[in-house]
Write a protein that holds these residues in place. Structure first.
Motif, PDB file in Angstrom:
ATOM      1  N   GLU A 161       0.859  -1.188   0.000  1.00 45.78           N
ATOM      2  CA  GLU A 161       0.000   0.000   0.000  1.00 45.78           C
ATOM      3  C   GLU A 161       0.889   1.229   0.000  1.00 45.78           C
ATOM      4  OE1 GLU A 161      -2.337  -0.127   3.561  1.00 45.78           O
ATOM      5  OE2 GLU A 161      -0.589   0.000   4.888  1.00 45.78           O
ATOM      6  N   LYS A 337      -8.114   2.496   0.016  1.00 43.74           N
ATOM      7  CA  LYS A 337      -7.829   1.339  -0.838  1.00 43.74           C
ATOM      8  C   LYS A 337      -8.479   1.456  -2.211  1.00 43.74           C
ATOM      9  CE  LYS A 337      -5.401  -1.262   1.947  1.00 43.74           C
ATOM     10  NZ  LYS A 337      -4.918  -0.028   2.624  1.00 43.74           N
ATOM     11  N   VAL A 394      -6.651 -11.459  -0.364  1.00 40.03           N
ATOM     12  CA  VAL A 394      -6.976 -10.813   0.904  1.00 40.03           C
ATOM     13  C   VAL A 394      -8.066  -9.788   0.624  1.00 40.03           C
ATOM     14  CG1 VAL A 394      -5.039  -9.192   0.590  1.00 40.03           C
ATOM     15  CG2 VAL A 394      -6.103  -9.398   2.833  1.00 40.03           C
ATOM     16  N   LYS A 396      -9.699  -6.393   1.811  1.00 42.61           N
ATOM     17  CA  LYS A 396      -9.327  -5.248   2.642  1.00 42.61           C
ATOM     18  C   LYS A 396     -10.447  -4.224   2.666  1.00 42.61           C
ATOM     19  CE  LYS A 396      -4.339  -5.519   1.829  1.00 42.61           C
ATOM     20  NZ  LYS A 396      -3.110  -4.707   1.632  1.00 42.61           N
ATOM     21  N   GLY A 402      -3.954  -1.100   8.485  1.00 40.40           N
ATOM     22  CA  GLY A 402      -4.304  -2.515   8.503  1.00 40.40           C
ATOM     23  C   GLY A 402      -5.229  -2.825   9.664  1.00 40.40           C
ATOM     24  N   ASN A 404      -8.074  -4.873   9.800  1.00 39.91           N
ATOM     25  CA  ASN A 404      -9.406  -5.434   9.603  1.00 39.91           C
ATOM     26  C   ASN A 404      -9.474  -6.266   8.330  1.00 39.91           C
ATOM     27  OD1 ASN A 404     -10.839  -4.147  11.917  1.00 39.91           O
ATOM     28  ND2 ASN A 404     -10.117  -2.303  10.870  1.00 39.91           N
ATOM     29  N   ASN A 405      -8.339  -6.774   7.917  1.00 40.57           N
ATOM     30  CA  ASN A 405      -8.309  -7.569   6.697  1.00 40.57           C
ATOM     31  C   ASN A 405      -8.883  -8.962   6.939  1.00 40.57           C
ATOM     32  OD1 ASN A 405      -7.025  -5.388   5.564  1.00 40.57           O
ATOM     33  ND2 ASN A 405      -4.976  -6.261   5.760  1.00 40.57           N
ATOM     34  N   TYR A 407      -8.545 -12.858   5.376  1.00 45.70           N
ATOM     35  CA  TYR A 407      -7.564 -13.568   4.555  1.00 45.70           C
ATOM     36  C   TYR A 407      -8.108 -14.869   3.984  1.00 45.70           C
ATOM     37  CZ  TYR A 407      -4.073 -10.269   6.172  1.00 45.70           C
ATOM     38  OH  TYR A 407      -3.365  -9.127   6.408  1.00 45.70           O
ATOM     39  N   TYR A 426     -15.292  -3.129   0.188  1.00 43.71           N
ATOM     40  CA  TYR A 426     -14.079  -3.945   0.282  1.00 43.71           C
ATOM     41  C   TYR A 426     -13.370  -4.036  -1.060  1.00 43.71           C
ATOM     42  CZ  TYR A 426     -15.682  -5.243   4.879  1.00 43.71           C
ATOM     43  OH  TYR A 426     -16.076  -5.186   6.179  1.00 43.71           O
ATOM     44  N   ASP A 494      -0.549 -13.118   9.954  1.00 45.15           N
ATOM     45  CA  ASP A 494      -1.087 -12.365   8.821  1.00 45.15           C
ATOM     46  C   ASP A 494      -0.780 -10.876   8.938  1.00 45.15           C
ATOM     47  OD1 ASP A 494      -2.177 -14.436   7.304  1.00 45.15           O
ATOM     48  OD2 ASP A 494      -4.002 -14.483   8.516  1.00 45.15           O
ATOM     49  N   GLU A 495      -1.157 -10.276  10.077  1.00 49.38           N
ATOM     50  CA  GLU A 495      -1.037  -8.827  10.229  1.00 49.38           C
ATOM     51  C   GLU A 495       0.417  -8.401  10.401  1.00 49.38           C
ATOM     52  OE1 GLU A 495      -3.344  -6.580  10.098  1.00 49.38           O
ATOM     53  OE2 GLU A 495      -5.150  -7.818  10.122  1.00 49.38           O
TER      54      GLU A 495
END
Lengths: 512, 512
Positions: A161, A337, A394, A396, A402, A404-405, A407, A426, A494-495
């Motif tokens: 990002e 996003k 993913v 988003k 970040g 609240n993604n 997966y 999303y 993940d995060e």
């Protein structure tokens, strides 16, 4: 005075006893390194404030997560990210100046997203009142990971990002780069190895100086109404545990003879006034003097929860003023996003960049899709609802930052559980697949982790530009790469958020 | 990411509400200053380690005690202490080289004091073996308070003590001087007052660089047997909560390309060897390589409890070696109170200094007496046992460092409670009577103290000398003032120890 407070801790099983190990026994060496790192963090302010434990005169703090050893990263990819930064900066400067293009992207989302709606409303009110400041300043951070879906193929650099608002991590990253350099130098001496080992570490980015210089340049670009008493206002969150990533910038400005006051987001309305000619005046706590504000540097205002009625009024006052906003609300909006996704669409980059630059930037993009209901999106919806395909993606939320993604295989169930009209909030992004053979040593919150890891490289951009009348043209006044961050996490996490305990600040050991 | 962990604390009663105070309302300003100080300490490593709370990868820390505002101190007295330091250094260098004089003072005490006996025994063993290193290095600190027994008379500078061994506080003091300069600059700007206010603060002493330079000079003065791989050994206490006062010196040496390893006192015997020609070799943890030690810098070995059988052997090995000791055992012995008392006796100073220098030094001395049973001491014993007179005195055990002093009216009862043959282990010193009208603002462990205070100024001395054969002659190779510390405590507190919570690091606001 005795400092024998505690008996020394007994070594864990399997550790060689002191005085009997040789150079092949690395565990005592690692124990020593961990102990040395704790002291380095303490003495360099590489710390998080334990805000819940604050007392009248003291507040305890604790080390931020760091790697114990530098993690390998291809030099080619590091250099590529660094060299791309001026293009990335230019891209986002030009996107932020293109209000019709931004509006086309954001319009379908505004009605569903109160945060976005608040920011857009601020923009419209400023537009209606007529802007009195044409200069914008920005501290951006472009984040990348390595992509290698097939182990036999070469590694490439892919964008996670690009943050245009309240980009953090610069101060910690600089300290951690210095820390790894120090310990590498100790290892070189102790093990009598080659000095070249130190040269393999990425050069420290001097992040703090670079950010201070960019803000100082904006301060000088501001035309104050009188020569005395104007200042930078750093707008911050209250009770922030991560002041160690903000304060060095404030001190650096004072050291450059530029007054910089911190003001909490919730205090802006009571501590500032707007004059009839829209100078922003700030009154420090306990002072009866008001100071003209040259630059508003945002380290708050990035969280939807900050935009209640008072929060929206706060942002509006700052944006209406003559102060140079770092950055302004349109630039803030580019961090959503949906904008990142829009830039992946065919020919979008060529709207803002030469085709050569557009090609370089596009090579770092992963496929991204909106999930709105237009016919061309049916393909994306099909992927998202198919567990076999979704595993490579993913989901988003259309917000910066970040946390609240959703997966892979969790995506179909998640989407099935929310009303279909919310799907458009999303973005579906192809997961970057990092190399699986990178080993790291991390001081996580509770243990020394030794195993497969994934790193994320951030490159800071420092920018300033002047918006010209009317049609979205800009004059770029400053455009530079301004340092880097490098964070590493265990591969099965993940995060990536160091301050939440999911990753560690690190330093790349560049490989050829 | 939200950082709204806690509700903001409600202001204490009597505080003006935010946004309504004017410049005459200083409490919100003080609240803000306290908050800003906490962050400054955190970001500058002006911290104490909470060693009891150490976990595998983290250790919490907390700010060291500091004043909230600089405390007034006469410029004349500050300058006098600074200018005296070269005399003080020379005095202690020459006293340390005069073994017969030292022995005459210490002989009556050795049999009653195992610590003194251990150090003297080390000295004798080195003497018997024949010393192989004639160069000695020292980091001294001379401590002073202001004396003004009658308010109408002028203030004078009086020596509290002179530390020749393991003198601490240099790193904290430098940070706190920088901190007060920063906040003074903010106040000058915020209140639009004169820049001269900043000039009233004592110039920062650059303590860390000065200490690093002195150790680096000793390192260069050492003649290694080979050009590669020699290092400074900093001998430290385990589980030290005050590493922030040691580590910056270590980092400074590495930054000057001088390897510096920390070795805990209890590890010295297992991690070092003495070669047949008495080179001291050190093997870092986890390394199979041994490095020749150029300089032993003691930040341990000052506590009687450290001299068990192994501790005495530790000190003996270091002293027997070719390494330059910072400082050697004879210099260490000059830090005992009995030596300080002996220097107050008639003509003692003229043994070591010119009569002009002796006069300057003597003017800082308070009357001191031994309590041994010689006829001339009966006067001192009479004072000590008379509550009316004792109130002007302090009884100090014959050890360096504070913490076991008996004050004023407690003296007669204390002496009556111990066998008379132990009296000789104490020195009776006329209490320095500081001005009673000095106001200070201190962040003590649990509150903001605002009231009468007492300050103590320390001046560092950095020295190196070569002992010549035989008769106590020395060649002085380095003699300089090397920075300062300034500590302030509430006036009603007897002890001054910041790390124990009895005082605060501070910065003098020099008054004319």
């Amino acid at each position: 005075m005795s400092t024998h407070f505690n008996p020394p801790q007994s070594p864990p099983p399997g550790h060689a006893g002191t005085g009997s190990e040789d150079s092949s026994s690395t565990e005592p060496q690692m124990d020593q390194l961990v102990s040395d790192i704790k002291d380095y963090q303490l003495t360099h302010g590489n710390l998080l404030k334990l805000v819940r434990l604050e007392e009248a005169t003291r507040i305890p703090s604790i080390g931020v997560g760091v790697s114990a050893l530098p993690t390998p990263f291809p030099r080619r990819c590091f250099d590529e990210a660094w060299q791309l930064q001026r293009c990335m900066n230019e891209l986002y400067i030009r996107a932020a100046a293109d209000e019709p293009w931004l509006y086309a992207i954001l319009k379908p989302l505004i009605e569903h997203d109160s945060f976005l709606a608040a920011l857009w409303s601020v923009h419209l009110e400023v537009k209606e009142a007529g802007a009195v400041q044409s200069v914008v300043c920005g501290i951006f951070r472009a984040d990348y990971m390595l992509h290698q879906p097939v182990a036999s193929e070469s590694v490439s650099l892919k964008q996670v990002e690009l943050n245009t608002f309240s980009a953090a991590g610069g101060c910690h990253a600089e300290h951690v780069a210095g820390m790894h350099r120090h310990f590498e130098r100790v290892r070189v001496e102790r093990n009598q190895t080659s000095l070249q080992d130190i040269g393999k570490l990425a050069s420290p980015g001097n992040n703090i100086n670079a950010i201070v210089s960019a803000l100082a340049a904006a301060h000088r670009a501001y035309q104050p109404s009188s020569s005395k008493g104007y200042c930078i206002l750093m707008v911050v969150q209250p009770l922030n545990f991560n002041v160690a990533d903000e304060r060095p910038i404030e001190y650096g400005l004072w050291d450059a003879d530029i007054p910089c006051y911190r003001c909490e987001w919730q205090e802006v309305l009571s501590r500032t006034t707007l004059t009839v000619d829209r100078k922003l005046m700030y009154r420090p706590i306990g002072s009866s003097t008001e100071f003209e504000v040259s630059v508003v540097y945002y380290r708050a205002g990035y969280d939807a929860a900050e935009y209640d009625e008072q929060g929206e009024e706060t942002r509006l006052r700052l944006e209406l003023s003559r102060a140079i906003n770092c950055p302004d609300v349109l630039t803030h909006l580019t961090t959503f996003k949906a904008v990142q996704q829009a830039l992946t669409e065919s020919a979008a980059l060529e709207r803002f960049l030469t085709s050569a630059d557009a090609g370089r930037v596009r090579s770092t993009f992963m496929p991204m899709y909106t999930l709105n209901s237009s016919p061309v999106r049916l393909h994306a919806r099909a992927i998202a609802m198919d567990a076999a395909q979704a595993v490579h993606y993913v989901l988003k939320p259309n917000l910066e930052g970040g946390g609240n993604n959703v997966y892979g295989s969790n995506i179909p169930g998640f989407l099935a559980g929310i009303p279909a009209e919310q799907w458009s909030q999303y973005i579906l992004m192809r997961l970057i697949e990092p190399p699986k053979d990178t080993h790291g040593e991390l001081l996580t919150a509770d243990e020394l982790y030794q195993g497969p890891v994934v790193s994320e490289l951030g490159v800071f951009g420092a920018v300033m530009w002047r918006k010209k009348d009317g049609d979205g043209e800009v004059e770029i006044l400053r455009n530079e790469a301004a340092g880097w961050t490098f964070k590493t996490k265990p591969a099965d996490t993940d995060e990536m958020s160091v301050v939440k305990g999911y990753g560690c600040f690190d330093c790349p050991r560049l490989t050829d």
